[in-house]
Design an enzyme around this catalytic site. Structure first.
Site, PDB file in Angstrom:
ATOM      1  N   ARG A  82       0.822  -1.213   0.000  1.00 53.46           N
ATOM      2  CA  ARG A  82       0.000   0.000   0.000  1.00 53.46           C
ATOM      3  C   ARG A  82       0.862   1.272   0.000  1.00 53.46           C
ATOM      4  NH1 ARG A  82      -1.083  -3.743   3.410  1.00 53.46           N
ATOM      5  NH2 ARG A  82      -3.012  -4.951   3.299  1.00 53.46           N
ATOM      6  N   LYS A 109     -15.467   1.297  -0.909  1.00 52.15           N
ATOM      7  CA  LYS A 109     -15.545   1.047   0.526  1.00 52.15           C
ATOM      8  C   LYS A 109     -14.742   2.092   1.301  1.00 52.15           C
ATOM      9  CE  LYS A 109     -14.251  -1.018   4.501  1.00 52.15           C
ATOM     10  NZ  LYS A 109     -13.071  -0.699   5.330  1.00 52.15           N
ATOM     11  N   ASP A 127     -18.295  -3.444   3.961  1.00 49.23           N
ATOM     12  CA  ASP A 127     -17.111  -4.300   3.997  1.00 49.23           C
ATOM     13  C   ASP A 127     -17.578  -5.746   4.140  1.00 49.23           C
ATOM     14  OD1 ASP A 127     -18.015  -4.456   6.570  1.00 49.23           O
ATOM     15  OD2 ASP A 127     -16.097  -4.008   7.511  1.00 49.23           O
TER      16      ASP A 127
END
Length: 266
Positions: free
Chosen positions: A144, A186, A205
């Site tokens: 990430r 989300k 989620d």
DNA sequence: GTACAGGCAGTAT
DNA sequence: ATACTGCCTGTA
């Protein structure tokens, strides 16, 4: 991101540290530095809880959950911290997310002393934008890291203005957030609900997906196992329409409920 | 060791 | 539009 020292709890919210003490059986909240605007009021004391609860009680199952968990509330998190936190949270677990956020603060935040204890603020957009991928990866954010850096650059250079998104509607805010790296439906919904006052945002989620599958079959017929972006939008619009303008508050109760059902203690 | 939990982005159909 | 795949870390 909360720690306990000497019977008091301390949490990091952006550049601020929040302290909770219990004095004569009453909670006492102190912000360091002091609050300057309701926009930084972490506990949403400006919310009209009576009205919100009355509104979401129109839905019978949520009405039950309000009785089961009467103290559960939404929080108003610092928008940039919230955004980066939910990027870190994608495809991750709560212990891993927690470890990443603590390391990001220790590595790139500012040290502050309160009551003789050392804390670290959440890194500001400049700090994350100017960090290296290697530094970010050392905070165990894994793959990430590039998304965190790119999104921080977008905030730092002003190509996205999180504060201004407080003043636009759900649809417009979502459209802007979805342009950011590491931000899908989300994450966008989480940022809107937990930091930008979009109380109609309803993040779906895996847990909420399970709650919908278990208790709202009639509402979301033929719910697929995994939601593609298109399917997410379809499910999202039908649940937002069903739960109403405080759908996000209802979501909070459903989330808490379904995790309890599964025996999760975070 | 090994399985599992957990969204997004890129690519192929 | 939809399906598939790779990605990384922490815990059981």
């Amino acid at each position: 991101m909360w720690e306990r020292y000497d019977r008091r709890w301390y949490g990091v919210n952006g550049e601020r540290i929040i302290r909770i003490s219990v004095v004569n059986g009453k909670y006492e909240i102190t912000y360091f530095p002091d609050l300057s605007s309701y926009e930084d009021d972490y506990f949403r004391s400006d919310d009209n809880i009576a009205e919100i609860f009355s509104e979401i009680s129109r839905e019978p199952f949520v009405a039950e959950l309000l009785k089961a968990y009467p103290g559960l509330r939404l929080l108003r998190q610092h928008p940039f911290q919230c955004l980066i936190s939910f990027i870190c949270a994608t495809n991750s677990t709560i212990p891993a997310i927690r470890a990443s956020l603590i390391r990001l603060c220790r590595t790139l935040g500012k040290e502050v002393m309160i009551d003789g204890n050392k804390f670290y603020t959440f890194p500001d957009p400049a700090a994350l934008a100017n960090s290296t991928i290697k530094q970010l990866r050392s905070c165990s954010v894994g793959y990430r890291a590039p998304a965190i850096k790119e999104t921080s650059c977008s905030v730092f250079d002003g190509s996205i203005d999180l504060q201004s998104l407080r003043r636009v509607g759900y649809e417009q805010a979502r459209e802007r957030l979805l342009t950011l790296s590491g931000v899908g439906h989300k994450v966008a919904d989480c940022v809107m609900l937990f930091s930008l006052d979009k109380l109609d945002a309803f993040p779906v989620d895996v847990w909420i997906h399970r709650a919908l599958a278990a208790n709202y079959r009639a509402l979301v017929r033929n719910l697929p196992n995994k939601l593609s972006p298109r399917q997410y939008e379809i499910v999202s619009s039908s649940v937002r329409n069903y739960f109403g303008r405080y759908a996000g508050y209802a979501q909070q109760f459903l989330y808490y409920y379904i995790r309890n059902q599964a025996g999760r203690t975070w």
